[in-house]
Motif scaffolding. Sequence first.
Motif, PDB file in Angstrom:
ATOM      1  N   ALA B  97       0.959  -1.184   0.153  1.00 10.10           N
ATOM      2  CA  ALA B  97       0.016  -0.201  -0.028  1.00 10.10           C
ATOM      3  C   ALA B  97       1.100   1.154   0.081  1.00 10.10           C
ATOM      4  O   ALA B  97       1.958   1.244   0.625  1.00 10.10           O
ATOM      5  CB  ALA B  97      -1.030   0.024   1.198  1.00 10.10           C
ATOM      6  N   THR B  98       0.355   2.461  -0.855  1.00  7.54           N
ATOM      7  CA  THR B  98       1.250   3.474  -0.811  1.00  7.54           C
ATOM      8  C   THR B  98       1.562   4.216   0.676  1.00  7.54           C
ATOM      9  O   THR B  98       0.481   4.602   1.294  1.00  7.54           O
ATOM     10  CB  THR B  98       0.551   4.664  -1.723  1.00  7.54           C
ATOM     11  N   LEU B  99       2.784   4.140   0.876  1.00 10.20           N
ATOM     12  CA  LEU B  99       3.032   4.793   2.337  1.00 10.20           C
ATOM     13  C   LEU B  99       2.496   3.863   3.342  1.00 10.20           C
ATOM     14  O   LEU B  99       2.242   4.548   4.559  1.00 10.20           O
ATOM     15  CB  LEU B  99       2.390   6.434   2.421  1.00 10.20           C
ATOM     16  N   GLY B 100       1.850   2.925   2.987  1.00  4.53           N
ATOM     17  CA  GLY B 100       1.335   2.099   4.265  1.00  4.53           C
ATOM     18  C   GLY B 100       2.274   1.742   5.240  1.00  4.53           C
ATOM     19  O   GLY B 100       1.977   1.874   6.656  1.00  4.53           O
ATOM     20  N   TRP B 101       3.427   1.676   4.732  1.00  4.67           N
ATOM     21  CA  TRP B 101       4.423   1.475   6.005  1.00  4.67           C
ATOM     22  C   TRP B 101       4.638   2.559   6.997  1.00  4.67           C
ATOM     23  O   TRP B 101       4.820   2.461   8.173  1.00  4.67           O
ATOM     24  CB  TRP B 101       5.973   0.938   5.187  1.00  4.67           C
ATOM     25  N   LEU B 102       4.759   3.747   6.434  1.00  5.71           N
ATOM     26  CA  LEU B 102       4.479   4.941   7.194  1.00  5.71           C
ATOM     27  C   LEU B 102       3.472   4.973   7.990  1.00  5.71           C
ATOM     28  O   LEU B 102       3.606   5.208   9.460  1.00  5.71           O
ATOM     29  CB  LEU B 102       4.772   6.164   6.420  1.00  5.71           C
ATOM     30  N   VAL B 103       2.248   4.762   7.508  1.00  3.96           N
ATOM     31  CA  VAL B 103       1.219   4.800   8.556  1.00  3.96           C
ATOM     32  C   VAL B 103       1.145   3.737   9.571  1.00  3.96           C
ATOM     33  O   VAL B 103       0.910   3.968  10.760  1.00  3.96           O
ATOM     34  CB  VAL B 103      -0.259   4.449   7.824  1.00  3.96           C
ATOM     35  N   ARG B 104       1.564   2.452   9.235  1.00  2.18           N
ATOM     36  CA  ARG B 104       1.717   1.469  10.113  1.00  2.18           C
ATOM     37  C   ARG B 104       2.919   1.682  11.251  1.00  2.18           C
ATOM     38  O   ARG B 104       2.551   1.712  12.416  1.00  2.18           O
ATOM     39  CB  ARG B 104       1.923   0.134   9.488  1.00  2.18           C
ATOM     40  N   GLY B 105       3.922   2.220  10.404  1.00  2.00           N
ATOM     41  CA  GLY B 105       5.118   2.595  11.431  1.00  2.00           C
ATOM     42  C   GLY B 105       4.671   3.703  12.495  1.00  2.00           C
ATOM     43  O   GLY B 105       4.881   3.730  13.528  1.00  2.00           O
ATOM     44  N   MET B 106       4.074   4.740  11.874  1.00  2.00           N
ATOM     45  CA  MET B 106       3.588   5.555  12.939  1.00  2.00           C
ATOM     46  C   MET B 106       2.636   5.406  14.282  1.00  2.00           C
ATOM     47  O   MET B 106       2.832   5.573  15.261  1.00  2.00           O
ATOM     48  CB  MET B 106       2.978   6.909  12.031  1.00  2.00           C
ATOM     49  N   HIS B 107       1.748   4.246  13.536  1.00  2.00           N
ATOM     50  CA  HIS B 107       0.946   3.810  14.602  1.00  2.00           C
ATOM     51  C   HIS B 107       1.636   2.825  15.582  1.00  2.00           C
ATOM     52  O   HIS B 107       1.347   3.095  16.678  1.00  2.00           O
ATOM     53  CB  HIS B 107      -0.266   3.135  13.889  1.00  2.00           C
ATOM     54  N   ARG B 108       2.469   2.311  15.060  1.00  2.00           N
ATOM     55  CA  ARG B 108       3.064   1.172  16.046  1.00  2.00           C
ATOM     56  C   ARG B 108       4.214   2.098  16.965  1.00  2.00           C
ATOM     57  O   ARG B 108       3.786   1.693  18.140  1.00  2.00           O
ATOM     58  CB  ARG B 108       3.920   0.220  15.177  1.00  2.00           C
ATOM     59  N   TRP B 109       4.972   3.030  16.588  1.00  2.00           N
ATOM     60  CA  TRP B 109       5.968   3.761  17.611  1.00  2.00           C
ATOM     61  C   TRP B 109       5.180   4.537  18.193  1.00  2.00           C
ATOM     62  O   TRP B 109       5.279   5.094  19.187  1.00  2.00           O
ATOM     63  CB  TRP B 109       7.095   4.001  16.664  1.00  2.00           C
ATOM     64  N   GLY B 110       4.070   5.144  17.546  1.00  2.00           N
ATOM     65  CA  GLY B 110       3.157   6.260  18.291  1.00  2.00           C
ATOM     66  C   GLY B 110       2.564   5.752  19.422  1.00  2.00           C
ATOM     67  O   GLY B 110       2.579   6.363  20.528  1.00  2.00           O
ATOM     68  N   ALA B 111       2.360   4.250  19.695  1.00  2.00           N
ATOM     69  CA  ALA B 111       1.804   3.803  20.757  1.00  2.00           C
ATOM     70  C   ALA B 111       2.710   3.831  21.900  1.00  2.00           C
ATOM     71  O   ALA B 111       2.552   4.427  23.054  1.00  2.00           O
ATOM     72  CB  ALA B 111       1.318   2.325  20.519  1.00  2.00           C
ATOM     73  N   SER B 112       4.010   3.475  21.364  1.00  2.00           N
ATOM     74  CA  SER B 112       5.246   3.782  22.518  1.00  2.00           C
ATOM     75  C   SER B 112       5.263   5.269  23.121  1.00  2.00           C
ATOM     76  O   SER B 112       5.457   5.417  24.188  1.00  2.00           O
ATOM     77  CB  SER B 112       6.621   3.170  22.219  1.00  2.00           C
ATOM     78  N   VAL B 113       5.423   6.272  22.017  1.00  2.00           N
ATOM     79  CA  VAL B 113       5.434   7.627  22.488  1.00  2.00           C
ATOM     80  C   VAL B 113       4.407   8.112  23.288  1.00  2.00           C
ATOM     81  O   VAL B 113       4.705   8.559  24.337  1.00  2.00           O
ATOM     82  CB  VAL B 113       5.604   8.381  21.190  1.00  2.00           C
ATOM     83  N   PHE B 114       3.271   7.510  22.953  1.00  2.00           N
ATOM     84  CA  PHE B 114       1.941   7.752  23.886  1.00  2.00           C
ATOM     85  C   PHE B 114       2.225   7.590  25.258  1.00  2.00           C
ATOM     86  O   PHE B 114       1.902   8.148  26.025  1.00  2.00           O
ATOM     87  CB  PHE B 114       0.667   7.393  23.144  1.00  2.00           C
ATOM     88  N   ILE B 115       2.481   6.206  25.351  1.00  3.11           N
ATOM     89  CA  ILE B 115       2.685   5.651  26.699  1.00  3.11           C
ATOM     90  C   ILE B 115       3.744   6.300  27.424  1.00  3.11           C
ATOM     91  O   ILE B 115       3.618   6.911  28.674  1.00  3.11           O
ATOM     92  CB  ILE B 115       3.219   4.135  26.732  1.00  3.11           C
ATOM     93  N   ILE B 116       4.804   6.570  26.989  1.00  6.77           N
ATOM     94  CA  ILE B 116       5.971   7.463  27.525  1.00  6.77           C
ATOM     95  C   ILE B 116       5.452   8.673  27.967  1.00  6.77           C
ATOM     96  O   ILE B 116       5.695   9.068  29.026  1.00  6.77           O
ATOM     97  CB  ILE B 116       7.077   7.557  26.630  1.00  6.77           C
ATOM     98  N   LEU B 117       4.745   9.421  26.972  1.00  4.46           N
ATOM     99  CA  LEU B 117       4.230  10.645  27.284  1.00  4.46           C
ATOM    100  C   LEU B 117       3.451  10.877  28.435  1.00  4.46           C
ATOM    101  O   LEU B 117       3.120  11.907  29.218  1.00  4.46           O
ATOM    102  CB  LEU B 117       3.734  11.428  25.984  1.00  4.46           C
TER     103      LEU B 117
END
Lengths: 280, 267
Positions: B97-117
């Motif tokens: 999927a076009t830029l699918g990796w970016l969306v999935r990567g942001m969701h995946r790593w955003g989760a960690s950032v969210f928890i840390i914050l």
Amino acid sequence: MSRRLQEGRAQHQRYKEDVEKRGKSFYPYAMFHDTVMSLVVVAVIVALACIWYLTAEVNEDGSSGSGALGVLYEDKADPGTTSFIPRPDWYFYFLFYLLRIFKWPDSVILGTVGIPTIALILLLALPFIDLRRERRLVRRPVAVVAVILTALSMGVLTYKGAVAEEGSEATGLVPEWIERFSIPPGDASEGAEIFSVSGCLNCHQYAGEGVPNLGAPELTEEGNKNRGVQWQIDHLECPSCVTPGSPMPPYEDLGQDNLRKLAAFLEASKGEAAGGEAAG
Amino acid sequence: MAITPPPARRRKRRMDKVMPLVMMPVNWLEERSGLVGGLKYFLFRKVPSDINWFHTLGSATLTAFIVQAVTGVILAMYYKPHPDTAYESIRYITNEATLGWLVRGMHRWGASVFIILIFLHMARVFLFGAYKYPRELNWIVGVMLLPLAMLEGFTGYLLPWDQTAYWATVVGINLNGTGPVVGPFLAQFLRGGDEIGTDTLTRFYAMHMLLLPGAIMGLIGLHLYLVIRLGVSSPPWSKDAAGSEREERPSGDPGLVRPRARGRVAK
Ligand code: HEM
């Protein structure tokens, strides 16, 4: 009305007056800081996503190699594999590691339910425990110590959970076990082989090998419990049916034949002292 | 400064024509909803003059949550929650999927950032003593957000349906089963049966993208309402902290009698 409440009200009244008189407007001052910070957050997330994706390689067969931040995905879930190491996301490591400190069956509940519940209750009750108006840190030594201790212990547990060694496959040790614990040849020895490759050592220790996880018992002397082969098979097929609440995964996918051998091995494991006698 | 009156005057005349056009829908909206006044109040309300970068952790957490919501919606358009298709759809998103990796990567790593914050934000509130009267309730709302955020992590972890996802969830659910009294029921409920399979996946999916985010959004709304209503507290070390006691405050302080609320709510 308590004096404390009165003080609190008076102080909040003063707060409102001070802010009204000398405060600054949210827009643009605070909003500027908030916006900068939010952009930083988004940039960090995008950067992590890029590092994760761009450093990991996708192989010919579509599987993913490991990059700086790990793989893009593992192999597809397969309930039949048993040697797989269960690992939660990193922010659960501290809970996961906590479970190594507790032992089944007496105190595991403390780790899974007890400590998190106590922590939550303490957090919820905090405003009603600490009723003083004092907010300056130098005058709140207990609070400061509590924060440092909490941060330290969570940090250490997370770190330990992250670097925790994983129970490797221990095929090489099988001959030694057979020798040392007088495991009889036949089913029991073949069971030892299966035991060493089926991921049991991710939770159990055997003769010092493996890592203790989830409070799973050490199995070197499992045979001394005299459970009986059929009991072992039933337990392996569905641990939580036999031991209610057991977190051990079911192993019925190994097949009856293998389970029988495993059970024979477990029953023959009587430690060094009693080695051998009742096995068979 | 070189002033050239004619163009300026012309510009003003143009503005006079344009402004009513801009203001018409705004006024229309304000008259029927009061939303514009509300927004003005939100933007131009006063905050303590000594707030600092630590106070941005809350909105940083909010930003991380919004990133999760937006990327999550996009992922949901491609993700297929069934043991036969989930893994394949994740691979499709990542590799094709076009830029699918970016969306999935942001969701995946955003989760960690969210928890840390969340943890950092909580630590700042704790260290500032900002949970004290009158902000107790907002602290409690915050504490409720914490396990909800972690549950988001737990339910989301299963969705890629790869080996780690599967086995971590096997163990995670089994651990729920160790709880007293409700434990076994909870485990049974999470699994949606005796084994982890289709029903578990759809259950986790429903919780991950409907139940938990809904609850989180509701609580964030309440949280922000309380922040605006009560105001954020000054740093405790500030010499000029709003609300601190000051000796030179005579009872008839003229500073107290001042025009009320300049331009706070446009009415
Ligand atoms: C989804 C997670 C959360 C979001 C989006 C969020 C958002 C915010 C925002 C934007 C503020 C105002 C600015 C600031 O002080 O940073 C705030 C204040 C506050 N938050 Fe949170 N928060 C979250 C979680 C929490 C948690 C876990 C706690 C504590 C257990 C908490 C307790 C508070 C308190 C007591 C205030 C008032 C601070 C003051 O008046 O100085 N929040 N939150």
